[in-house]
Design a protein around this motif. Structure first.
Motif, PDB file in Angstrom:
ATOM      1  N   MET A   1       0.823  -1.204   0.000  1.00 15.36           N
ATOM      2  CA  MET A   1       0.000   0.000   0.000  1.00 15.36           C
ATOM      3  C   MET A   1       0.863   1.263   0.000  1.00 15.36           C
ATOM      4  N   VAL A   2       1.933   1.248   0.789  1.00 15.28           N
ATOM      5  CA  VAL A   2       2.840   2.399   0.812  1.00 15.28           C
ATOM      6  C   VAL A   2       3.443   2.625  -0.570  1.00 15.28           C
ATOM      7  N   ASN A   3       3.865   1.538  -1.227  1.00 14.37           N
ATOM      8  CA  ASN A   3       4.433   1.661  -2.571  1.00 14.37           C
ATOM      9  C   ASN A   3       3.403   2.213  -3.562  1.00 14.37           C
ATOM     10  N   SER A   4       2.171   1.718  -3.470  1.00 15.59           N
ATOM     11  CA  SER A   4       1.127   2.189  -4.379  1.00 15.59           C
ATOM     12  C   SER A   4       0.784   3.648  -4.135  1.00 15.59           C
ATOM     13  N   ILE A   5       0.684   4.025  -2.874  1.00 18.10           N
ATOM     14  CA  ILE A   5       0.386   5.425  -2.556  1.00 18.10           C
ATOM     15  C   ILE A   5       1.501   6.330  -3.069  1.00 18.10           C
ATOM     16  N   LEU A   6       2.741   5.912  -2.861  1.00 19.10           N
ATOM     17  CA  LEU A   6       3.881   6.722  -3.274  1.00 19.10           C
ATOM     18  C   LEU A   6       3.905   6.921  -4.788  1.00 19.10           C
TER      19      LEU A   6
ATOM     20  N   THR B   1       1.518   6.479  -6.945  1.00 17.46           N
ATOM     21  CA  THR B   1       0.310   7.143  -7.425  1.00 17.46           C
ATOM     22  C   THR B   1       0.383   8.651  -7.200  1.00 17.46           C
ATOM     23  N   VAL B   2       0.802   9.061  -5.993  1.00 15.91           N
ATOM     24  CA  VAL B   2       0.892  10.493  -5.684  1.00 15.91           C
ATOM     25  C   VAL B   2       1.917  11.183  -6.581  1.00 15.91           C
ATOM     26  N   VAL B   3       3.090  10.570  -6.754  1.00 17.76           N
ATOM     27  CA  VAL B   3       4.123  11.164  -7.594  1.00 17.76           C
ATOM     28  C   VAL B   3       3.662  11.235  -9.053  1.00 17.76           C
ATOM     29  N   THR B   4       3.002  10.193  -9.532  1.00 20.08           N
ATOM     30  CA  THR B   4       2.487  10.187 -10.903  1.00 20.08           C
ATOM     31  C   THR B   4       1.472  11.294 -11.118  1.00 20.08           C
ATOM     32  N   VAL B   5       0.542  11.429 -10.178  1.00 14.28           N
ATOM     33  CA  VAL B   5      -0.480  12.477 -10.291  1.00 14.28           C
ATOM     34  C   VAL B   5       0.168  13.863 -10.319  1.00 14.28           C
ATOM     35  N   CYS B   6       1.143  14.090  -9.457  1.00 14.07           N
ATOM     36  CA  CYS B   6       1.818  15.391  -9.406  1.00 14.07           C
ATOM     37  C   CYS B   6       2.526  15.707 -10.723  1.00 14.07           C
ATOM     38  N   PHE B   7       3.244  14.726 -11.271  1.00  9.66           N
ATOM     39  CA  PHE B   7       3.951  14.943 -12.538  1.00  9.66           C
ATOM     40  C   PHE B   7       2.975  15.189 -13.681  1.00  9.66           C
TER      41      PHE B   7
ATOM     42  N   ALA C   1      -3.127   4.565 -12.177  1.00  8.67           N
ATOM     43  CA  ALA C   1      -1.875   4.151 -11.530  1.00  8.67           C
ATOM     44  C   ALA C   1      -2.134   3.163 -10.398  1.00  8.67           C
ATOM     45  N   TRP C   2      -3.190   3.371  -9.645  1.00  4.14           N
ATOM     46  CA  TRP C   2      -3.482   2.518  -8.489  1.00  4.14           C
ATOM     47  C   TRP C   2      -3.823   1.092  -8.914  1.00  4.14           C
ATOM     48  N   ASN C   3      -4.548   0.957 -10.030  1.00  6.28           N
ATOM     49  CA  ASN C   3      -5.029  -0.359 -10.451  1.00  6.28           C
ATOM     50  C   ASN C   3      -4.145  -1.029 -11.498  1.00  6.28           C
ATOM     51  N   GLU C   4      -3.106  -0.346 -11.970  1.00  3.71           N
ATOM     52  CA  GLU C   4      -2.298  -0.895 -13.067  1.00  3.71           C
ATOM     53  C   GLU C   4      -1.604  -2.182 -12.637  1.00  3.71           C
ATOM     54  N   PHE C   5      -1.669  -3.185 -13.497  1.00  4.45           N
ATOM     55  CA  PHE C   5      -1.133  -4.515 -13.155  1.00  4.45           C
ATOM     56  C   PHE C   5       0.024  -4.940 -14.053  1.00  4.45           C
TER      57      PHE C   5
ATOM     58  N   PRO D   1      -8.732   3.750  -0.186  1.00  2.00           N
ATOM     59  CA  PRO D   1      -8.086   5.022  -0.556  1.00  2.00           C
ATOM     60  C   PRO D   1      -8.603   5.621  -1.863  1.00  2.00           C
ATOM     61  N   ILE D   2      -8.777   4.799  -2.880  1.00  2.00           N
ATOM     62  CA  ILE D   2      -9.196   5.327  -4.172  1.00  2.00           C
ATOM     63  C   ILE D   2     -10.658   5.747  -4.146  1.00  2.00           C
ATOM     64  N   ILE D   3     -11.471   5.064  -3.334  1.00  2.00           N
ATOM     65  CA  ILE D   3     -12.872   5.482  -3.171  1.00  2.00           C
ATOM     66  C   ILE D   3     -12.939   6.835  -2.478  1.00  2.00           C
ATOM     67  N   LEU D   4     -12.099   7.038  -1.469  1.00  2.00           N
ATOM     68  CA  LEU D   4     -12.060   8.320  -0.764  1.00  2.00           C
ATOM     69  C   LEU D   4     -11.646   9.451  -1.698  1.00  2.00           C
ATOM     70  N   VAL D   5     -10.638   9.178  -2.556  1.00  2.00           N
ATOM     71  CA  VAL D   5     -10.203  10.191  -3.523  1.00  2.00           C
ATOM     72  C   VAL D   5     -11.359  10.572  -4.441  1.00  2.00           C
ATOM     73  N   TYR D   6     -12.092   9.576  -4.902  1.00  2.00           N
ATOM     74  CA  TYR D   6     -13.207   9.860  -5.815  1.00  2.00           C
ATOM     75  C   TYR D   6     -14.313  10.628  -5.108  1.00  2.00           C
ATOM     76  N   VAL D   7     -14.657  10.217  -3.886  1.00  2.00           N
ATOM     77  CA  VAL D   7     -15.739  10.881  -3.148  1.00  2.00           C
ATOM     78  C   VAL D   7     -15.381  12.343  -2.869  1.00  2.00           C
ATOM     79  N   LEU D   8     -14.134  12.586  -2.485  1.00  2.00           N
ATOM     80  CA  LEU D   8     -13.714  13.945  -2.129  1.00  2.00           C
ATOM     81  C   LEU D   8     -13.633  14.874  -3.335  1.00  2.00           C
ATOM     82  N   MET D   9     -13.387  14.315  -4.522  1.00  2.00           N
ATOM     83  CA  MET D   9     -13.155  15.164  -5.691  1.00  2.00           C
ATOM     84  C   MET D   9     -14.212  15.018  -6.779  1.00  2.00           C
TER      85      MET D   9
END
Length: 272
Positions: free
Chosen positions: A66-71, A73-79, A202-206, A249-257
């Motif tokens: 989860m830490v790896n995915s969050i990291l 994902t956040v960096v990808t979104v920022c870039f 990014a979160w779901n990419e396999f 986490p991804i549900i929270l992101v969607y609900v908030l935005m």
């Protein structure tokens, strides 16, 4: 005549909501059973809430995934936000000869299946020594998300009135100041849409994660969840708990935005 159609619309939307929500509800219910109850009757409600499944899933290493995915994902979104907004701003507000071809190339990127680039990207990452490093995923994730991000931001910056640019110049803003002080704050709906789309991707990419990463310490959630599935036996209740934690986490992101996603998707549809 309108009322029957309205009722039918609500019925169809209700059925769609049930179809969408049911798998999530079934997953949460399954995470509260023990493995024997789950296998005996996967559809039944739990007779007792067993929250230790979440502890088992957490101790199996899901926290690292989860830490790896969050990291990543956040960096990808920022870039993606930074590159798409700056690129689109320059081409939309300060077009030059050949800028139409350049923006067209980005739009054409939406028609290319991202995974057809898997082999050349693997060779590039291998030559760069990035295989088995989490950051090897950053390049394909950003590149695959940029076309749709540029498509949205370019249309948004094109439809903003010229008066904003002129007022910023009168106030003494440079091009950089104009972007960060005027145009970027007005891009919140588009940025919200880009953030949701990019984070989901990014979160779901396999595929890329499965090919580029074999080190357990570098794996992301979609790959790490496979570790909870044994060769001869699987704790399905703990697996459901892990899936529930990965979905939160991804549900929270969607609900908030999500309140800004509609306005972000139609930004630039009508040119003022």
């Amino acid at each position: 005549m309108k009322k029957p159609w309205k009722v039918l619309t609500y019925i169809i939307l209700g059925i769609q909501a049930v179809i969408t929500i049911y798998p999530l509800a079934w997953m949460i219910i399954g995470s509260l059973k023990d493995n024997i109850s789950f296998l005996a009757d996967p559809w039944a409600l739990p007779d007792k809430l067993r929250l230790y499944n979440y502890q088992v899933a957490w101790e199996e290493g899901i926290q690292n995934y989860m830490v790896n995915s969050i990291l990543i994902t956040v960096v990808t979104v920022c870039f993606v936000i930074l590159l798409s907004c700056t690129f689109s701003f320059m081409l939309a507000r300060f077009p030059f000869k050949g800028s139409g071809i350049l923006i067209g190339l980005f739009f054409a990127g939406m028609m290319i299946p991202v995974h057809c680039t898997l082999i050349p990207l693997y060779n590039m990452m291998n030559m760069a020594g990035l295989i088995d490093h989490l950051w090897a995923l950053l390049f394909p994730y950003v590149a695959s998300s940029l076309p749709i991000a540029v498509f949205l931001t370019y249309g948004h910056y094109q439809q903003l009135p010229k008066e904003l640019e002129e007022a910023a110049r009168i106030d003494g803003c440079s091009v950089t100041g104009m972007f960060f002080r005027v145009f970027l704050p007005l891009s919140k709906p588009v940025i919200s849409t880009i953030s949701i789309l990019t984070a989901l991707s990014a979160w779901n990419e396999f595929m890329f994660a499965n090919v580029f990463l074999s080190d357990p310490n570098q794996k992301t959630l979609p790959i790490g969840l496979l570790a909870l599935k044994g060769t001869y036996s699987t704790d399905y209740a703990a697996l459901c708990a892990a899936l529930t934690m990965s979905a939160v986490p991804i549900i929270l992101v969607y609900v908030l935005m999500s309140n800004k996603i509609q306005s972000g998707m139609v930004a630039g549809a009508v040119k003022s």
